[in-house]
Design a protein around this motif. Structure first.
Motif, short mmCIF file in Angstrom:
data_model
loop_
_atom_site.label_atom_id
_atom_site.label_comp_id
_atom_site.label_asym_id
_atom_site.label_seq_id
_atom_site.Cartn_x
_atom_site.Cartn_y
_atom_site.Cartn_z
N ASP A 167 0.85 -1.19 0.00
CA ASP A 167 0.00 0.00 0.00
C ASP A 167 0.89 1.25 0.00
O ASP A 167 0.86 2.07 0.91
N VAL A 168 1.70 1.36 -1.04
CA VAL A 168 2.61 2.49 -1.22
C VAL A 168 2.43 3.00 -2.63
O VAL A 168 2.54 2.22 -3.59
N LEU A 169 2.15 4.27 -2.80
CA LEU A 169 1.91 4.85 -4.12
C LEU A 169 3.24 5.02 -4.84
O LEU A 169 4.17 5.67 -4.36
N LEU A 170 3.37 4.43 -6.02
CA LEU A 170 4.62 4.43 -6.80
C LEU A 170 4.42 5.19 -8.10
O LEU A 170 4.75 4.74 -9.18
N SER A 171 3.86 6.40 -7.99
CA SER A 171 3.52 7.16 -9.21
C SER A 171 4.66 8.04 -9.70
O SER A 171 4.69 8.41 -10.88
N GLU A 172 5.63 8.40 -8.85
CA GLU A 172 6.72 9.29 -9.26
C GLU A 172 7.98 8.47 -9.50
O GLU A 172 8.31 7.57 -8.72
N PRO A 173 8.71 8.75 -10.57
CA PRO A 173 9.96 8.00 -10.83
C PRO A 173 11.09 8.47 -9.93
O PRO A 173 11.10 9.61 -9.46
N SER A 206 15.58 7.27 -9.38
CA SER A 206 16.73 6.95 -10.24
C SER A 206 16.45 5.65 -11.00
O SER A 206 15.75 4.77 -10.50
N PRO A 207 16.99 5.51 -12.24
CA PRO A 207 16.74 4.28 -13.01
C PRO A 207 17.18 3.04 -12.26
O PRO A 207 16.51 2.00 -12.33
N GLU A 208 18.29 3.12 -11.52
CA GLU A 208 18.79 1.94 -10.81
C GLU A 208 17.81 1.52 -9.71
O GLU A 208 17.49 0.34 -9.54
N ALA A 209 17.30 2.52 -8.92
CA ALA A 209 16.39 2.21 -7.81
C ALA A 209 15.07 1.66 -8.34
O ALA A 209 14.52 0.69 -7.82
N ASP A 210 14.55 2.31 -9.42
CA ASP A 210 13.28 1.83 -9.98
C ASP A 210 13.44 0.43 -10.54
O ASP A 210 12.56 -0.43 -10.39
N ALA A 211 14.58 0.14 -11.18
CA ALA A 211 14.80 -1.18 -11.75
C ALA A 211 14.90 -2.23 -10.66
O ALA A 211 14.40 -3.35 -10.79
N ALA A 212 15.51 -1.85 -9.50
CA ALA A 212 15.62 -2.79 -8.39
C ALA A 212 14.25 -3.16 -7.85
O ALA A 212 13.97 -4.34 -7.59
N LEU A 213 13.36 -2.16 -7.69
CA LEU A 213 12.02 -2.44 -7.16
C LEU A 213 11.22 -3.24 -8.16
O LEU A 213 10.47 -4.17 -7.80
N VAL A 240 0.88 -7.19 -5.06
CA VAL A 240 -0.21 -6.30 -5.48
C VAL A 240 0.14 -4.90 -5.02
O VAL A 240 0.54 -4.69 -3.87
N ILE A 241 0.03 -3.94 -5.93
CA ILE A 241 0.29 -2.54 -5.59
C ILE A 241 -1.01 -1.75 -5.75
O ILE A 241 -2.04 -2.29 -6.16
N VAL A 242 -0.94 -0.44 -5.44
CA VAL A 242 -2.17 0.36 -5.38
C VAL A 242 -2.11 1.56 -6.29
O VAL A 242 -1.03 2.07 -6.63
N GLY A 243 -3.31 2.00 -6.69
CA GLY A 243 -3.52 3.29 -7.31
C GLY A 243 -4.55 4.04 -6.49
O GLY A 243 -5.49 3.45 -5.95
N LYS A 244 -4.40 5.34 -6.37
CA LYS A 244 -5.27 6.11 -5.49
C LYS A 244 -5.80 7.34 -6.20
O LYS A 244 -5.22 7.81 -7.19
N VAL A 245 -6.91 7.86 -5.68
CA VAL A 245 -7.44 9.14 -6.14
C VAL A 245 -6.79 10.23 -5.32
O VAL A 245 -6.89 10.24 -4.08
N SER A 246 -6.10 11.15 -5.99
CA SER A 246 -5.40 12.23 -5.30
C SER A 246 -6.02 13.57 -5.67
O SER A 246 -6.61 13.73 -6.75
N TRP A 294 -6.87 10.16 -10.64
CA TRP A 294 -6.22 8.92 -10.26
C TRP A 294 -4.70 9.10 -10.33
O TRP A 294 -4.17 9.62 -11.30
N ALA A 295 -4.05 8.69 -9.25
CA ALA A 295 -2.58 8.65 -9.23
C ALA A 295 -2.18 7.20 -9.47
O ALA A 295 -2.29 6.36 -8.59
N GLU A 296 -1.71 6.91 -10.69
CA GLU A 296 -1.40 5.54 -11.09
C GLU A 296 0.07 5.22 -10.84
O GLU A 296 0.94 6.11 -10.91
N PRO A 297 0.39 3.96 -10.54
CA PRO A 297 1.82 3.58 -10.40
C PRO A 297 2.52 3.65 -11.76
O PRO A 297 1.88 3.64 -12.82
N GLN A 298 3.84 3.72 -11.72
CA GLN A 298 4.62 3.73 -12.96
C GLN A 298 4.32 2.45 -13.76
O GLN A 298 4.10 1.37 -13.19
N PRO A 299 4.23 2.57 -15.09
CA PRO A 299 3.89 1.40 -15.90
C PRO A 299 4.80 0.21 -15.64
O PRO A 299 4.34 -0.94 -15.66
#
Length: 774
Positions: free
Chosen positions: A108-114, A116-123, A134-140, A148-153
């Motif tokens: 339950d952590v919003l992952l909408s903002e990118p 560093s490429p290395e950190a995003d690739a690790a997650l 399972v991750i979440v999207g929320k209405v902000s 809707w605040a969607e997670p990174q594709p």
């Protein structure tokens, strides 16, 4: 009076049917009233609060929850830095949870903002490797409205599913329900907890969706409703197993706790978490991740909470209304208060047991409202029946009065004024008759005895007992006949159905009357009434009766006229500002009238020998204060002030009722004849031989020729003969009261003031005050 049909049945049962028809009618009326009031926010809020108490009282499930919550709490933030963390830290958190054997991971952590490429690739790699994340999207909230605040594709592709974390708050800002399915720009989206449940136990998740009629097919593109289905959250009282994110990141061995369990990761820090008020929250609202855990646990354990169908809810409410009507038609008073409490407890218990055993929510708020509003509806219906019956009887009484040649007032209509006028007339007539008869009975010295058909005495007055010395003994009619001696010149003769004559009884001449007694409840076979009238006291008795009649006819006209005038003002102009003080005026005039009646009647009883002079310890200044309490409204009406010259305790021995009546007469006269806007002063003083009560008012002097006659009965000064109504008995009674106590009265008149004084002999040995006013 209880205007309800007797609950008995005739051969065709019609009375009983009418009773139950009336009860069903009242029940439907109460149901309609409750339905109307249920739309009020306070009723809706009360219903929500009642159901909230069910969650607090319900025992926790026997088995502990299989849901584990990993909190990003204050300890974790202190060790790994303020939020937002690097995605590499989150990746490590996901990997460690997966390595510990977690069945499904909900992040339950919003992952909408990118980042560093290395950190995003690790997650992304950690989510993909876990295979059950399972991750979440929320209405902000944004400047142009909510989006809707969607997670990174990349994260959406790596996770198994994306669920919405939309929270629904009721009018009181408490989260009690959630939408299992929400619409987004890309189509319908399951709730975060529902997505986790579908991965954990597809069968339980399908049963949950089916129970609420929510489509569960993978192809849900046909769902286009903008108003989602809201499902109640089945909160459990016990706490979930929680683990600090710091423990997981430190690599502690948590396999024993996590293996095969569902793990939800969310915020728990005080300043960071999206906290929500829930029915179980007391001081600090619960973190949002705990609300997700409550929803997920309810789905996985099959604890589904449903509203009672609308039709069944109406049935429950109707039965409640009927029970309330039946109960309050049978009980009144304190029993009704206990009944309200008992019915409220019963309704609460039924709703709680239905919640506990059937997982159904009854309309507890409207049912409680029916218990509260039930007495109002029932008593209002009773009042309507009483008012209709009273109107019918008053119309009959008015017609009877008209036949008797009396003025019964204006024609009857729906207005209340004619009823009040008729009742006022009846009250006046009955009050006058009662006062007259009471005065005559109290002032008589007749000997009265009633015997039954066998000659046994049934009733006798005290005068009869004293004259025949019958204290503690009885007498038959035959024994009584042997006690009297007939007067030769006036023997007993037949007069109608009875006998009349004159006899000597214990040497005293009496007029005797013997009449038959009709059959009564006291003597079903009839009997005899014997009355002896003392002829030696006839003149004194007649004088007492004459004075009493003069008092009733004339001396009481002023307070009665005031009472009648204010009552008429209230009836004619109920909304007038002049009516504001009318009830108080009527009350004080009635008290003044009663005090006058008591004092006058006490003097008449003393004159007639019907009562002895009492020897009370009377505190004079206390008597003056109580007289002031009675007459202050009368003084205020003329803008006059009542004042005491001193407040010392001065005692005298005498009849407290007579002394207070004398003071009342003098102060009443001072108000009546004093100059408006001035002060009336009452002073009580004492010396070695006597005590004095003086009443001084300001006004015109009394003519010298009138002063010697002021205390004579029926005398009135010539200059007030037409200006002030009255009969001239008040000062005569004051003089007789003073003389019966061994005292005297006098008057001092000056050009601008007049003082009346009562002088009473001083008595010693008085230690305690007695009752001042009778």
């Amino acid at each position: 009076m209880k205007p309800e049909l007797v609950e008995t049945s005739t051969r065709d049962g019609s009375p009983l049917l009418r009773v139950w028809a009336a009860r069903f009618g009242l029940s439907l009326l109460l149901l309609a009233l409750v339905g109307f009031l249920s739309a009020a926010p306070i009723v809706r809020d009360s219903e929500l609060r009642v159901v909230d108490t069910f969650f607090r009282l319900a025992p926790p499930p026997v088995q502990r929850s299989t849901v584990i919550v990993v909190l990003i709490d204050d300890e974790s933030l202190w060790q790994y830095g303020r939020w937002p963390w690097s995605r590499a830290v989150l990746a490590k958190l996901v990997r460690n949870i997966a390595n510990d054997g977690a069945g499904v991971i909900g992040l339950d952590v919003l992952l909408s903002e990118p980042q560093s490429p290395e950190a995003d690739a690790a997650l992304q790699q950690a989510l993909k490797t876990s295979g059950r994340a399972v991750i979440v999207g929320k209405v902000s909230a944004h400047q142009d409205g909510p989006h809707w605040a969607e997670p990174q594709p990349a994260f959406s592709q790596a996770a198994v599913a994306v669920g919405h974390a939309h929270a629904v708050l009721d009018e009181d800002s408490i989260c009690r329900r959630f939408p299992p399915l929400e619409l987004t720009a890309d189509g319908p989206r399951w709730a975060f907890a529902v997505e986790v449940a579908r991965l954990t136990d597809a069968r339980r998740a399908s049963a949950f969706l089916d129970s609420y009629g929510i489509p569960r097919g993978e192809d849900s593109s046909s769902v286009v409703s903008a108003k989602p289905v809201l499902v109640r959250i089945p909160f459990r009282r016990d706490e979930f197993e929680t683990i600090s994110a710091a423990e997981v990141l430190q690599g502690q061995d948590l396999r024993a706790k996590m293996v095969g369990h569902v793990v939800l990761v969310g915020f728990g820090g005080v300043e960071l978490s999206d906290r929500l008020s829930t029915p179980l929250a007391t001081e600090l609202p619960a973190p949002g991740i705990e609300v997700h855990a409550q929803i997920l646990d309810g789905i996985l354990t099959g604890r589904l909470l449903h509203e009672v169908p609308a039709g069944l809810g109406v049935v429950f409410l109707t039965v409640t209304c009927l029970a309330v009507v039946v109960a309050f038609r049978k009980w009144r008073g304190w029993a009704a208060i206990g009944l309200v409490v008992g019915l409220a407890i019963a309704v609460y218990a039924i709703a709680f047991l239905t919640f506990l055993w059937a997982s159904r929510v009854l309309p507890a708020g409207p049912m409680m409202l029916a218990v509260i509003a039930g007495p109002i509806v029932v008593y209002a219906a009773d009042f309507a029946l009483v008012e209709r019956s009273l109107t019918r009887q008053l119309l009959g009484l008015r017609a009877w009065l008209t036949k008797q040649g009396q003025d019964a007032g204006p024609p009857g209509n729906s207005d209340l004024s004619w009823k009040l006028a008729l009742l006022q007339k009846l009250e006046t007539e009955l009050g006058s008759l009662y006062e007259l008869h009471q005065t005559l009975l109290e002032s008589t010295q007749d000997l009265v005895a009633i015997f039954d058909e066998t000659g046994r005495v049934l009733l006798k007055n005290q005068a009869f007992e004293a004259a025949l010395a019958l204290t503690g003994s009885t007498m038959t009619l035959e024994q009584l006949r042997t006690r009297w001696i007939a007067e030769p010149d006036a023997p007993l003769v037949r007069s109608g159905a009875g006998q009349e004559g004159e006899v000597y009884l214990n040497g005293t001449l009496y007029s005797i009357r013997i009449v038959p007694l009709p059959p009564t409840r006291l003597s079903p076979g009839g009997g005899t009434v014997v009355t002896f009238t003392n002829l030696q006291t006839r003149v004194e008795r007649d004088r007492a009766r004459s004075e009493a009649l003069a008092f009733i006819t004339h001396e009481l006209r002023t307070p009665l006229a005031s009472i009648q005038g204010f009552a008429d003002l209230m009836i004619r102009y109920p909304g007038s500002p002049d009516c504001e003080g009318a009830p108080e005026t009527i009350l004080w005039e009635s008290k003044r009238l009663l005090a006058l009646i008591n004092s006058y009647l006490d003097v008449l009883r003393l004159d007639a020998g019907a009562k002895p002079l009492r020897a009370d310890a009377v505190e004079l200044n206390g008597t003056v204060r109580q007289v002031f309490d009675i007459l202050r409204p009368l003084a205020t009406a003329t803008n006059m002030q009542l004042a005491q010259a001193n407040d010392d305790a001065i005692f005298v021995t005498g009849d407290s009722n007579l002394i207070s009546g004398a003071v009342l007469n003098l102060v009443s006269n001072a108000i009546k004849y004093g100059k408006p806007g001035t002060e009336i002063e009452v002073c009580c003083s004492s010396s070695a031989d006597e005590v004095a009560i003086s009443v001084r008012n300001q006004g015109h002097a009394i003519a010298t020729g009138d002063i010697p006659h002021l205390f004579d009965p029926y005398y009135r000064a010539r200059d007030v003969e037409q200006a002030k109504p009255g009969w001239g008995l008040g000062l005569a009674f004051v003089k007789r009261i003073a003389e019966k106590h061994g005292g005297s009265v006098e008057v001092k008149s000056e050009p601008s003031s007049t003082t009346f004084e009562i002088h009473l002999p001083a008595k010693t040995g008085v230690n305690a005050p007695s009752e001042v006013m009778g």
